[in-house]
Design a protein around this motif. Structure first.
Motif, mmCIF file in Angstrom:
data_model
loop_
_atom_site.group_PDB
_atom_site.id
_atom_site.type_symbol
_atom_site.label_atom_id
_atom_site.label_comp_id
_atom_site.label_asym_id
_atom_site.label_seq_id
_atom_site.Cartn_x
_atom_site.Cartn_y
_atom_site.Cartn_z
ATOM 1 N N MET A 322 0.815 -1.140 0.064
ATOM 2 C CA MET A 322 -0.007 -0.187 0.033
ATOM 3 C C MET A 322 0.862 1.155 0.102
ATOM 4 O O MET A 322 0.417 2.272 -0.688
ATOM 5 N N ALA A 323 2.056 0.980 0.823
ATOM 6 C CA ALA A 323 2.968 2.594 0.941
ATOM 7 C C ALA A 323 3.656 2.623 -0.620
ATOM 8 O O ALA A 323 3.368 3.781 -1.000
ATOM 9 N N LYS A 324 3.919 1.434 -1.332
ATOM 10 C CA LYS A 324 4.353 1.605 -2.600
ATOM 11 C C LYS A 324 3.493 2.577 -3.699
ATOM 12 O O LYS A 324 3.802 3.023 -4.475
ATOM 13 N N GLU A 325 1.965 1.899 -3.485
ATOM 14 C CA GLU A 325 1.104 2.423 -4.263
ATOM 15 C C GLU A 325 0.879 4.094 -3.817
ATOM 16 O O GLU A 325 0.685 4.928 -5.146
ATOM 17 N N ILE A 326 1.070 4.132 -2.565
ATOM 18 C CA ILE A 326 0.845 5.879 -2.513
ATOM 19 C C ILE A 326 1.982 6.503 -3.194
ATOM 20 O O ILE A 326 1.907 7.797 -3.570
ATOM 21 N N GLU A 327 3.384 6.178 -2.898
ATOM 22 C CA GLU A 327 4.584 6.703 -3.415
ATOM 23 C C GLU A 327 4.565 6.879 -4.956
ATOM 24 O O GLU A 327 5.035 7.451 -5.632
ATOM 25 N N ALA A 328 3.835 5.663 -5.695
ATOM 26 C CA ALA A 328 3.751 5.880 -7.003
ATOM 27 C C ALA A 328 2.493 6.575 -7.731
ATOM 28 O O ALA A 328 2.432 6.799 -8.825
ATOM 29 N N GLY A 329 1.678 6.924 -6.773
ATOM 30 C CA GLY A 329 0.652 8.011 -7.087
ATOM 31 C C GLY A 329 -0.575 7.255 -7.337
ATOM 32 O O GLY A 329 -1.488 7.810 -8.054
ATOM 33 N N ARG A 330 -0.767 6.034 -7.301
ATOM 34 C CA ARG A 330 -1.909 5.344 -7.492
ATOM 35 C C ARG A 330 -2.855 5.116 -6.293
ATOM 36 O O ARG A 330 -3.897 4.560 -6.442
ATOM 37 N N ARG A 331 -2.453 5.562 -5.199
ATOM 38 C CA ARG A 331 -3.465 5.578 -4.046
ATOM 39 C C ARG A 331 -3.226 6.821 -3.419
ATOM 40 O O ARG A 331 -1.960 7.508 -3.152
ATOM 41 N N ARG A 332 -3.966 7.259 -2.587
ATOM 42 C CA ARG A 332 -3.828 8.327 -1.743
ATOM 43 C C ARG A 332 -3.562 7.907 -0.077
ATOM 44 O O ARG A 332 -4.183 6.769 0.172
ATOM 45 N N HIS A 333 -2.833 8.683 0.561
ATOM 46 C CA HIS A 333 -2.677 8.361 1.961
ATOM 47 C C HIS A 333 -3.969 9.037 2.620
ATOM 48 O O HIS A 333 -4.070 10.330 2.608
ATOM 49 N N HIS A 334 -4.833 8.097 3.122
ATOM 50 C CA HIS A 334 -6.223 8.765 3.476
ATOM 51 C C HIS A 334 -6.658 7.652 4.547
ATOM 52 O O HIS A 334 -6.279 6.639 4.600
ATOM 53 N N PRO A 335 -7.667 8.371 5.598
ATOM 54 C CA PRO A 335 -8.085 7.442 6.603
ATOM 55 C C PRO A 335 -8.924 6.346 6.062
ATOM 56 O O PRO A 335 -9.138 5.319 6.740
ATOM 57 N N ASP A 336 -9.442 6.327 4.730
ATOM 58 C CA ASP A 336 -10.213 5.176 4.513
ATOM 59 C C ASP A 336 -9.462 3.870 3.939
ATOM 60 O O ASP A 336 -10.048 2.871 4.050
ATOM 61 N N ASN A 337 -8.061 3.880 3.963
ATOM 62 C CA ASN A 337 -7.335 3.051 3.921
ATOM 63 C C ASN A 337 -7.128 1.995 5.066
ATOM 64 O O ASN A 337 -7.123 0.856 4.764
ATOM 65 N N ALA A 338 -7.729 2.492 6.041
ATOM 66 C CA ALA A 338 -7.805 1.695 7.582
ATOM 67 C C ALA A 338 -8.693 0.406 6.928
ATOM 68 O O ALA A 338 -8.356 -0.530 7.544
ATOM 69 N N ARG A 339 -9.659 0.565 6.416
ATOM 70 C CA ARG A 339 -10.522 -0.492 6.317
ATOM 71 C C ARG A 339 -9.967 -1.621 5.748
ATOM 72 O O ARG A 339 -10.075 -2.773 5.707
ATOM 73 N N GLU A 340 -9.256 -1.488 4.537
ATOM 74 C CA GLU A 340 -8.349 -2.324 3.783
ATOM 75 C C GLU A 340 -7.295 -3.105 4.714
ATOM 76 O O GLU A 340 -7.238 -4.417 4.572
ATOM 77 N N LEU A 341 -6.765 -2.392 5.569
ATOM 78 C CA LEU A 341 -5.698 -2.884 6.483
ATOM 79 C C LEU A 341 -6.264 -3.830 7.593
ATOM 80 O O LEU A 341 -5.970 -4.875 7.959
ATOM 81 N N VAL A 342 -7.650 -3.300 8.034
ATOM 82 C CA VAL A 342 -8.299 -4.249 9.016
ATOM 83 C C VAL A 342 -8.834 -5.198 8.697
ATOM 84 O O VAL A 342 -8.647 -6.481 9.065
ATOM 85 N N ALA A 343 -9.483 -5.170 7.170
ATOM 86 C CA ALA A 343 -10.055 -6.505 6.363
ATOM 87 C C ALA A 343 -8.632 -7.574 6.373
ATOM 88 O O ALA A 343 -8.837 -8.899 6.681
ATOM 89 N N HIS A 344 -7.370 -7.106 6.003
ATOM 90 C CA HIS A 344 -6.330 -8.166 5.966
ATOM 91 C C HIS A 344 -5.938 -8.486 7.184
ATOM 92 O O HIS A 344 -5.597 -9.689 7.138
ATOM 93 N N TYR A 345 -5.978 -7.805 8.199
ATOM 94 C CA TYR A 345 -5.682 -8.280 9.516
ATOM 95 C C TYR A 345 -6.833 -9.471 9.901
ATOM 96 O O TYR A 345 -6.213 -10.530 10.561
ATOM 97 N N ARG A 346 -7.914 -9.034 9.767
ATOM 98 C CA ARG A 346 -8.996 -10.106 10.028
ATOM 99 C C ARG A 346 -8.721 -11.384 9.273
ATOM 100 O O ARG A 346 -9.034 -12.526 9.740
ATOM 101 N N GLU A 347 -8.414 -11.379 8.061
ATOM 102 C CA GLU A 347 -8.222 -12.827 6.944
ATOM 103 C C GLU A 347 -6.890 -13.321 7.934
ATOM 104 O O GLU A 347 -6.900 -14.463 7.816
ATOM 105 N N LEU A 348 -6.121 -12.616 8.352
ATOM 106 C CA LEU A 348 -4.891 -13.297 8.838
ATOM 107 C C LEU A 348 -5.249 -13.609 10.274
ATOM 108 O O LEU A 348 -4.620 -14.811 10.573
ATOM 109 N N ALA A 349 -6.093 -13.236 11.017
ATOM 110 C CA ALA A 349 -6.418 -13.697 12.288
ATOM 111 C C ALA A 349 -7.275 -14.997 12.170
ATOM 112 O O ALA A 349 -7.477 -15.591 13.254
ATOM 113 N N GLN A 350 -8.040 -15.371 11.058
ATOM 114 C CA GLN A 350 -8.972 -16.300 10.959
ATOM 115 C C GLN A 350 -8.072 -17.959 11.090
ATOM 116 O O GLN A 350 -7.118 -17.849 10.797
#
Length: 350
Positions: A322-350
């Motif tokens: 996600m950081a590389k996407e931000i630095e490449a200009g394909r994503r914004r650093h934004h509070p909405d990104n929290a949802r994707e990181l939390v979803a990934h955490y939930r997948e790992l926690a299962q």
């Protein structure tokens, strides 16, 4: 050098938010300090108006000796002690630039994130390299002015030689650095550096991705788990490299030796003691200034280190992606990104 003045000539290469405030403390203590920086406007502002350091309850101002990077080639008398406070990814070229003006028995001290002491030692020699851990919150948005959120009573450093034969001399360096905070001399600087990287992996890039101040990021219990998971993986990398769990940033030696509980304790201490409500990580400051952050040198290092040993670091890998996407200009650093990181955490926690 003399016994009374073991380091008469001191330089800082990198005098941004962190380096400038520490170098100012040295200058005000009467030491011979040269500021070297790559931001031309900052150098010119310091030359014209001196340096201003804004602290929580006071403000400092001092004239300084400031040089542009290109002026290193004009230096005739070598430095006895150089503090390197550039970004981790700038370490190698900065060490190459300062090497010709470093005294034969001088030291370069890497006050940086990441495992930069190894790169410094590769270039100037292990006998002239001192590893360091730094814990200060600060920011700089205008040339010639730095805001330091931890005064000297809250600032903390660790120092250790890479060459064991040089370890006794580290105490002289520590005495100088105590002008800017509490300093602990440690025999195992590699482990201390790893412990700080564990904290950095949890806090720097994750909070930058969601464009949020440190304390705000941990108020979301699910996002806090994202950050802790990144720290747990970093601790796994540290232990795989032979690091010893040890207290840093002034925490007591009775801390837990359980890897995950240690991560929780040290992370909580950083938020509680070394952060303010408006503290932004250095990575978020970089992105807001349009610069790249220390992604490869912190979370990327965890991923690469574990994968080289047949292990995975899935949360750190997601953070890096996600950081590389931000630095490449394909994503914004934004509070909405929290949802994707939390979803990934939930997948790992299962």
């Amino acid at each position: 050098m003399t016994k009374q003045t073991p380091f008469p000539r001191i330089a800082f290469i990198g005098t941004g938010a962190q380096g400038a405030s520490i170098a100012a403390d040295f200058t005000l203590a009467g030491l011979d300090v040269t500021f070297i920086d790559q931001w031309p406007a900052h150098v010119e502002a310091m030359r014209a108006n001196g340096l201003t350091v804004k602290l929580p309850t006071r403000q400092l101002h001092t004239p300084v000796k400031a040089l542009h990077l290109c002026e290193i080639a004009e230096i005739k008398e070598p430095f006895d002690l150089v503090f390197m406070v550039v970004k981790a990814y700038d370490t190698r070229w900065a060490a190459e630039m300062i090497k010709p003006v470093l005294a034969e028995d001088g030291f370069v001290v890497g006050l940086q994130n990441g495992m930069t002491h190894e790169a410094i030692a590769d270039i100037v020699g292990a006998h002239r390299a001192i590893g360091a851990v730094i814990q200060i919150a600060s920011n700089m948005w205008e040339p010639g002015i730095t805001t330091r959120q931890n005064d000297t009573d809250e600032s903390w450093f660790a120092l250790g030689a890479l060459d064991p034969e040089q370890q006794p001399r580290v105490h002289d360096v520590a005495d100088i650095l105590r002008n800017s905070g509490t300093v602990q001399v440690v025999d195992d600087i590699r482990s201390a550096k790893w412990m700080k990287l564990v904290v950095n992996a949890a806090e720097l890039i994750p909070t930058a991705i969601i464009d949020t101040a440190m304390r705000d990021s941990v108020r979301d219990p699910e996002f806090l788990e994202v950050m802790r998971r990144a720290g747990y993986e970093a601790m796994e990398a540290a232990l795989a490299d032979g690091a010893t769990i040890m207290p840093i940033i002034g925490m007591p030696p009775v801390m837990s030796n359980h890897p995950e509980r240690y991560v929780d304790e040290i992370f909580d201490e950083v938020v509680r003691t070394f952060s303010r409500d408006d503290t932004l990580t250095t990575s978020l400051q970089d992105w807001r200034k349009g610069r790249r952050a220390e992604v490869d040198e912190v979370n990327g290092l965890v991923v690469d280190f574990l994968e080289a040993r047949g292990k995975a670091a899935p949360m750190n890998r997601k953070v890096v992606e996600m950081a590389k996407e931000i630095e490449a200009g394909r994503r914004r650093h934004h509070p909405d990104n929290a949802r994707e990181l939390v979803a990934h955490y939930r997948e790992l926690a299962q």
